[in-house]
Design a protein around this motif. Sequence first.
Motif, PDB file in Angstrom:
ATOM      1  N   ILE A 297       0.885  -1.252  -0.016  1.00  0.00           N
ATOM      2  CA  ILE A 297      -0.123   0.053  -0.059  1.00  0.00           C
ATOM      3  C   ILE A 297       0.927   1.177  -0.070  1.00  0.00           C
ATOM      4  N   PHE A 298       0.710   2.109  -0.820  1.00  0.00           N
ATOM      5  CA  PHE A 298       1.664   3.339  -1.061  1.00  0.00           C
ATOM      6  C   PHE A 298       0.757   4.396  -0.610  1.00  0.00           C
ATOM      7  N   ASP A 299       1.520   5.311   0.091  1.00  0.00           N
ATOM      8  CA  ASP A 299       1.013   6.742   0.165  1.00  0.00           C
ATOM      9  C   ASP A 299       1.219   7.389  -1.262  1.00  0.00           C
ATOM     10  N   PHE A 300       0.607   8.310  -1.547  1.00  0.00           N
ATOM     11  CA  PHE A 300       1.160   9.365  -2.903  1.00  0.00           C
ATOM     12  C   PHE A 300       2.048  10.545  -2.822  1.00  0.00           C
ATOM     13  N   ASN A 301       1.467  11.414  -2.231  1.00  0.00           N
ATOM     14  CA  ASN A 301       2.290  12.675  -2.538  1.00  0.00           C
ATOM     15  C   ASN A 301       3.619  12.380  -1.453  1.00  0.00           C
ATOM     16  N   GLY A 302       4.668  12.701  -2.282  1.00  0.00           N
ATOM     17  CA  GLY A 302       6.061  12.816  -1.146  1.00  0.00           C
ATOM     18  C   GLY A 302       6.476  11.353  -1.404  1.00  0.00           C
TER      19      GLY A 302
ATOM     20  N   PRO B 260      -5.839   5.145  11.617  1.00  0.00           N
ATOM     21  CA  PRO B 260      -5.880   3.979  10.874  1.00  0.00           C
ATOM     22  C   PRO B 260      -6.848   3.922   9.693  1.00  0.00           C
ATOM     23  N   GLU B 261      -7.745   4.574   9.789  1.00  0.00           N
ATOM     24  CA  GLU B 261      -9.177   4.061   8.953  1.00  0.00           C
ATOM     25  C   GLU B 261      -8.902   4.073   7.563  1.00  0.00           C
ATOM     26  N   ILE B 262      -7.888   4.840   6.923  1.00  0.00           N
ATOM     27  CA  ILE B 262      -7.652   4.806   5.521  1.00  0.00           C
ATOM     28  C   ILE B 262      -6.919   3.196   5.198  1.00  0.00           C
ATOM     29  N   PHE B 263      -6.147   2.949   6.075  1.00  0.00           N
ATOM     30  CA  PHE B 263      -5.370   1.724   5.667  1.00  0.00           C
ATOM     31  C   PHE B 263      -6.253   0.611   6.012  1.00  0.00           C
ATOM     32  N   VAL B 264      -7.191   0.631   7.091  1.00  0.00           N
ATOM     33  CA  VAL B 264      -8.273  -0.442   7.277  1.00  0.00           C
ATOM     34  C   VAL B 264      -9.072  -0.829   6.064  1.00  0.00           C
ATOM     35  N   LYS B 265      -9.413   0.429   5.716  1.00  0.00           N
ATOM     36  CA  LYS B 265     -10.457   0.412   4.563  1.00  0.00           C
ATOM     37  C   LYS B 265      -9.646  -0.187   3.288  1.00  0.00           C
TER      38      LYS B 265
ATOM     39  N   ILE C 292       2.972   6.973   9.099  1.00  0.00           N
ATOM     40  CA  ILE C 292       3.529   5.773   9.642  1.00  0.00           C
ATOM     41  C   ILE C 292       2.757   5.324  11.065  1.00  0.00           C
ATOM     42  N   LEU C 293       2.398   6.406  11.638  1.00  0.00           N
ATOM     43  CA  LEU C 293       1.648   6.027  12.884  1.00  0.00           C
ATOM     44  C   LEU C 293       0.151   5.377  12.396  1.00  0.00           C
ATOM     45  N   ALA C 294      -0.378   6.139  11.550  1.00  0.00           N
ATOM     46  CA  ALA C 294      -1.500   5.091  11.204  1.00  0.00           C
ATOM     47  C   ALA C 294      -1.447   3.823  10.442  1.00  0.00           C
ATOM     48  N   ALA C 295      -0.367   3.716  10.034  1.00  0.00           N
ATOM     49  CA  ALA C 295      -0.038   2.032   9.505  1.00  0.00           C
ATOM     50  C   ALA C 295       0.335   1.178  10.805  1.00  0.00           C
ATOM     51  N   HIS C 296       1.214   1.707  11.595  1.00  0.00           N
ATOM     52  CA  HIS C 296       1.396   0.874  12.846  1.00  0.00           C
ATOM     53  C   HIS C 296      -0.114   0.785  13.537  1.00  0.00           C
ATOM     54  N   ARG C 297      -0.762   1.707  13.708  1.00  0.00           N
ATOM     55  CA  ARG C 297      -2.094   1.276  14.475  1.00  0.00           C
ATOM     56  C   ARG C 297      -3.132   0.467  13.698  1.00  0.00           C
ATOM     57  N   ALA C 298      -3.083   0.487  12.418  1.00  0.00           N
ATOM     58  CA  ALA C 298      -3.764  -0.619  11.534  1.00  0.00           C
ATOM     59  C   ALA C 298      -2.966  -2.074  11.689  1.00  0.00           C
ATOM     60  N   GLY C 299      -1.892  -2.188  12.381  1.00  0.00           N
ATOM     61  CA  GLY C 299      -1.178  -3.267  12.459  1.00  0.00           C
ATOM     62  C   GLY C 299      -0.203  -3.884  11.118  1.00  0.00           C
ATOM     63  N   ILE C 300       0.156  -2.702  10.287  1.00  0.00           N
ATOM     64  CA  ILE C 300       0.806  -3.024   9.053  1.00  0.00           C
ATOM     65  C   ILE C 300       2.349  -2.467   9.255  1.00  0.00           C
ATOM     66  N   LYS C 301       3.215  -3.217   8.885  1.00  0.00           N
ATOM     67  CA  LYS C 301       4.641  -2.756   8.680  1.00  0.00           C
ATOM     68  C   LYS C 301       4.614  -1.654   7.783  1.00  0.00           C
ATOM     69  N   CYS C 302       5.532  -0.741   8.315  1.00  0.00           N
ATOM     70  CA  CYS C 302       5.825   0.491   7.249  1.00  0.00           C
ATOM     71  C   CYS C 302       7.117   0.725   6.953  1.00  0.00           C
TER      72      CYS C 302
ATOM     73  N   ALA D 160     -13.278 -14.878  -0.723  1.00  0.00           N
ATOM     74  CA  ALA D 160     -14.074 -15.627   0.433  1.00  0.00           C
ATOM     75  C   ALA D 160     -12.836 -16.448   1.489  1.00  0.00           C
ATOM     76  N   LYS D 161     -11.868 -16.865   0.667  1.00  0.00           N
ATOM     77  CA  LYS D 161     -10.871 -17.427   1.529  1.00  0.00           C
ATOM     78  C   LYS D 161      -9.249 -16.737   1.552  1.00  0.00           C
ATOM     79  N   ALA D 162      -8.734 -17.161   2.445  1.00  0.00           N
ATOM     80  CA  ALA D 162      -7.057 -16.684   2.162  1.00  0.00           C
ATOM     81  C   ALA D 162      -7.016 -15.044   2.087  1.00  0.00           C
ATOM     82  N   SER D 163      -7.799 -14.322   2.955  1.00  0.00           N
ATOM     83  CA  SER D 163      -7.856 -12.982   2.888  1.00  0.00           C
ATOM     84  C   SER D 163      -6.523 -12.377   3.405  1.00  0.00           C
ATOM     85  N   ILE D 164      -6.212 -11.331   2.854  1.00  0.00           N
ATOM     86  CA  ILE D 164      -4.592 -10.763   3.120  1.00  0.00           C
ATOM     87  C   ILE D 164      -4.812 -10.222   4.540  1.00  0.00           C
ATOM     88  N   GLN D 165      -3.889 -10.515   5.471  1.00  0.00           N
ATOM     89  CA  GLN D 165      -3.921 -10.004   6.718  1.00  0.00           C
ATOM     90  C   GLN D 165      -2.969  -8.793   6.976  1.00  0.00           C
ATOM     91  N   PRO D 166      -3.311  -7.912   8.044  1.00  0.00           N
ATOM     92  CA  PRO D 166      -2.397  -6.485   8.170  1.00  0.00           C
ATOM     93  C   PRO D 166      -1.044  -7.254   8.292  1.00  0.00           C
TER      94      PRO D 166
END
Length: 208
Positions: free
Chosen positions: A19-24, A160-165, A194-204, A175-181
């Motif tokens: 998952i990429f941020d865009f600006n910067g 973290p809403e944006i990364f969760v969504k 960075i903080l939002a990603a960590h709050r979503a449980g995703i490495k950054c 239906a099966k084998a969904s991607i985990q954070p």
Amino acid sequence: RLKWKSRSVSVEGMLRAIIFDFNGVLVNDEPIHLDMFRKVLEEDGIPLDEKEYYARYLGMDDRSCFRAVYELHGRKLDKSSLADKIRRKAVYYREALEEGIPIFPAVPELIPQLSSHFPLAIASGALRSEIERILERIGLKNCFQVIVSAEDVNEGKPNPEIFVKTLQLLNRGKAKASIQPSECLVVEDSKEGILAAHRAGIKCLAVA
């Protein structure tokens, strides 16, 4: 497999999506955004210097940034005025891009290579129209399965809403084998992201 080590952290796991941020991160347009924020704010007599922007507001979406600036200066900002400022900034931004799109070197080669191996997504506080316009002009829009923009969330980063969504949309139809954070990687350039990603449980991966 993804392996990352530092002096204090060692992480190893299966990478299944990026998952990429865009600006910067993909587009080197933060200086343009700063200039456009300044242009709108100066119309209301509010100053904004470069040091303050990068220290305080980098990573915020337009909505959060304008609200924070006006609150800091003790100025009221209703919904109608906020919407008008976001609209004006978007117009100025589009005009600035007519002079050229500042893509980071190697992005046009890297993204297609990655998209052949992983599902890619963008999770950005930018407006959808801005993201899609740039991706179409540089020929990379089809590389991304999901785009989540400022209009798609109620709260901007560091919430973290944006990364969760984004992850939910990447998993749509699985239906099966969904991607985990823990199987994702976020690429970010701001402390809020960075903080939002960590709050979503995703490495950054933090881009300095």
